[in-house]
Design an enzyme around this catalytic site. Structure first.
Site, PDB file in Angstrom:
ATOM      1  N   ASP A   1      -4.533  -6.924  11.789  1.00  0.00           N
ATOM      2  CA  ASP A   1      -4.018  -5.794  12.314  1.00  0.00           C
ATOM      3  C   ASP A   1      -4.447  -5.401  13.671  1.00  0.00           C
ATOM      4  OD1 ASP A   1      -3.008  -5.709   9.718  1.00  0.00           O
ATOM      5  OD2 ASP A   1      -3.709  -3.665   9.319  1.00  0.00           O
TER       6      ASP A   1
ATOM      7  N   HIS B   1       0.922  -1.357   0.056  1.00  0.00           N
ATOM      8  CA  HIS B   1       0.165   0.009   0.077  1.00  0.00           C
ATOM      9  C   HIS B   1       0.770   1.259  -0.121  1.00  0.00           C
ATOM     10  CE1 HIS B   1      -3.207  -2.657   0.833  1.00  0.00           C
ATOM     11  NE2 HIS B   1      -2.514  -3.237   2.058  1.00  0.00           N
TER      12      HIS B   1
ATOM     13  N   HIS C   1      -7.158  -4.665  -0.622  1.00  0.00           N
ATOM     14  CA  HIS C   1      -6.599  -5.915  -0.868  1.00  0.00           C
ATOM     15  C   HIS C   1      -7.178  -6.810  -2.246  1.00  0.00           C
ATOM     16  CE1 HIS C   1      -6.230  -4.776   3.312  1.00  0.00           C
ATOM     17  NE2 HIS C   1      -4.981  -5.353   2.913  1.00  0.00           N
TER      18      HIS C   1
END
Lengths: 333, 333
Positions: free
Chosen positions: B110, B57, B219
């Site tokens: 995350d 990213h 994603h």
């Protein structure tokens, strides 16, 4: 063709309108004829610096308009030279009484039109000098070029000449600096895929599934050879060898190093390219004193990259470090 | 798969090595465990700010490490959450005695790993707070997410919280600001093509010749609908409608507007997207007070874009304008 556009013929104008709106704190756009100019132009007593060329290479050149770099830029249609009347109007708009330098990439149409514009301006009493950038070591002559093509060193020349003009250097001295940068800068690029000109609607050249074009031009012009894709280590070694051997660069040299994406290659890959380049430089005892990694001179949505090295001395590094405030390069302000 | 890489498993590490070498004036990298940290960390008495997430990213998050923004960032492998030990080490490295804020995008891995890291740090006597960003209006739950995904507002939160920490705000106040930014920020993206994870070697999803994925995740997660490619005017209207209606934004609002490329889309197209967005905002009497247009939160080589709008008041705009010096955002220094 899958692009974020309305019609193919609207691309240049609409992109420029969005660009001018997004950066209205730094610059403004004229649409008849088309150019972008820093918001406070003309700066009285300062040498003006302008450049221009076909669209499709953004942020070059409009993205480099602003304090400490270009005073104006003339975008043509995609991959098409701007016209002399654009250049003439831009030159007049930035002339602060100290003359104007044209930084021109070596493509036949650009060179011819900038020459014509310079004559028109001189006839109107504006002092104009030109520097032609021809730093691409890939091939001697090319589709749109007699001699070498002008690519990444243009960005570095615009920064360094822009800083010199901001410091108050006169036109002769800024012009000499531009020539010095061109003399000491070398570039080469490669393509993983071909870019698509909107009006054409299909890729500019055929590139087989596993092949790359080594030494490609920023309009998709053929390079040195077509070869199968290799690990990036080998691709960068090929480009670096060609660039380093040409000047030649030597152990002990300091360089400003730029890795530019061609438009379709993301940052994660460009930094891998930079890693390979820095390893090669270190091995040869060449110091990368300053670095740029990102999209600086692109070729529409082409995937690929180019490397540019500029042999730099204290003067060039000092001018490089001067403050700059443009859409694409900014520091110190 | 045509990429500028050596091996698929070397991508994260080699890109990070190149990144750290290119920006050694701003930050340094640790490789065991992996994180990047601003060169002068820890800054005594200042709240530390860290973020992290899968690679792919870029420039998020490493490109936002530096004075006035993040103190450290933890990159995982491509599209893979970093581990708690990375976050714990980064937190310890930036703790200047005033505590550390974790800015976390709402993806299950995350969130879980940052929670675990926060507990480990607290056990070691470091005060830790967290802000979870969940600004993507496209879908409620997604492949890797319960609730909304966290995307572009993360960049704005990192800038604004970073500025606040630099001003000396305490941990509670910086945390409250992060929550305020998340509460007032909304995003949505779309894909023209799918990105290719290096280790997979083929595009992450199938997208027919003329189709796009509206509301795609970073994603490649499915969005709201698959539809035929339309003029960019219609695509931006769709995204803007979803984003504006969600908060909702109202006439008279001021916003920080970001158009981010997904990695494979060049600047010339992103500015056309911005033009459409600004036209819509003007029509609704919403003012784009600050703008970012470029690659800020990408999805490997995916072609496409995302828009983010943050409703901003004087406090947020003032913090936005504070000096920042990172690889990807810099002004005022």
């Amino acid at each position: 063709m899958k692009k974020l556009i309305n019609g193919p013929l609207d691309v240049m104008r609409e992109s420029l309108e969005g660009f001018a709106a997004a950066h209205s704190d730094i610059l403004k756009a004229s649409f008849d004829p088309v150019y972008v100019v820093r918001a406070d132009a003309p700066v009285k007593g300062k040498v003006g610096i302008i450049s221009g060329g076909g669209s499709g290479h953004e942020p070059m050149h409009g993205g480099f308009v602003g304090k400490g770099m270009l005073d104006a830029a003339c975008p043509g249609q995609v991959f098409t030279s701007p016209s002399p009347d654009q250049m003439e109007a831009a030159t007049a708009a930035v002339d602060g009484g100290a003359g104007v330098l044209h930084i021109v990439k070596n493509y036949t149409g650009d060179v011819m039109n900038f020459e014509m514009a310079a004559e028109l301006c001189q006839a109107n009493g504006i002092q104009v000098e030109s520097v032609v950038i021809n730093d691409d070591v890939a091939v001697k002559d090319s589709l749109y070029t007699a001699g070498r093509r002008g690519v990444g060193t243009t960005v570095l020349a615009e920064k360094i000449c822009g800083a010199a003009a901001e410091r108050g250097y006169d036109l002769a001295r800024v012009t000499a600096l531009g020539k010095k940068v061109n003399d000491h800068g070398r570039s080469m690029g490669m393509a993983l895929t071909a870019g698509t000109v909107p009006a054409a609607g299909k890729p500019g050249f055929e590139l087989g599934g596993g092949d790359i074009e080594m030494g490609v031009g920023i309009h998709g012009e053929p390079g040195r050879e077509r070869m199968p894709l290799k690990p990036v280590k080998d691709l960068v070694a090929y480009m670096a060898e060609a660039v380093l051997g040409d000047l030649p660069f030597r152990g002990g040299d300091r360089v400003i190093a730029m890795v530019s994406g061609m438009g379709g290659t993301p940052p994660i890959e460009l930094y891998i390219v930079y890693r390979e380049l820095e390893l090669i430089l270190r091995e040869r005892k060449i110091t990368a004193s300053r670095r740029l990694v990102g999209n600086y001179i692109t070729s529409l949505d082409m995937a690929g990259c180019a490397i540019t090295l500029l042999k730099a001395d204290d003067e060039l590094l000092s001018l490089w470090d001067d403050p700059v405030l443009t859409p694409a390069l900014r520091w110190g302000i």
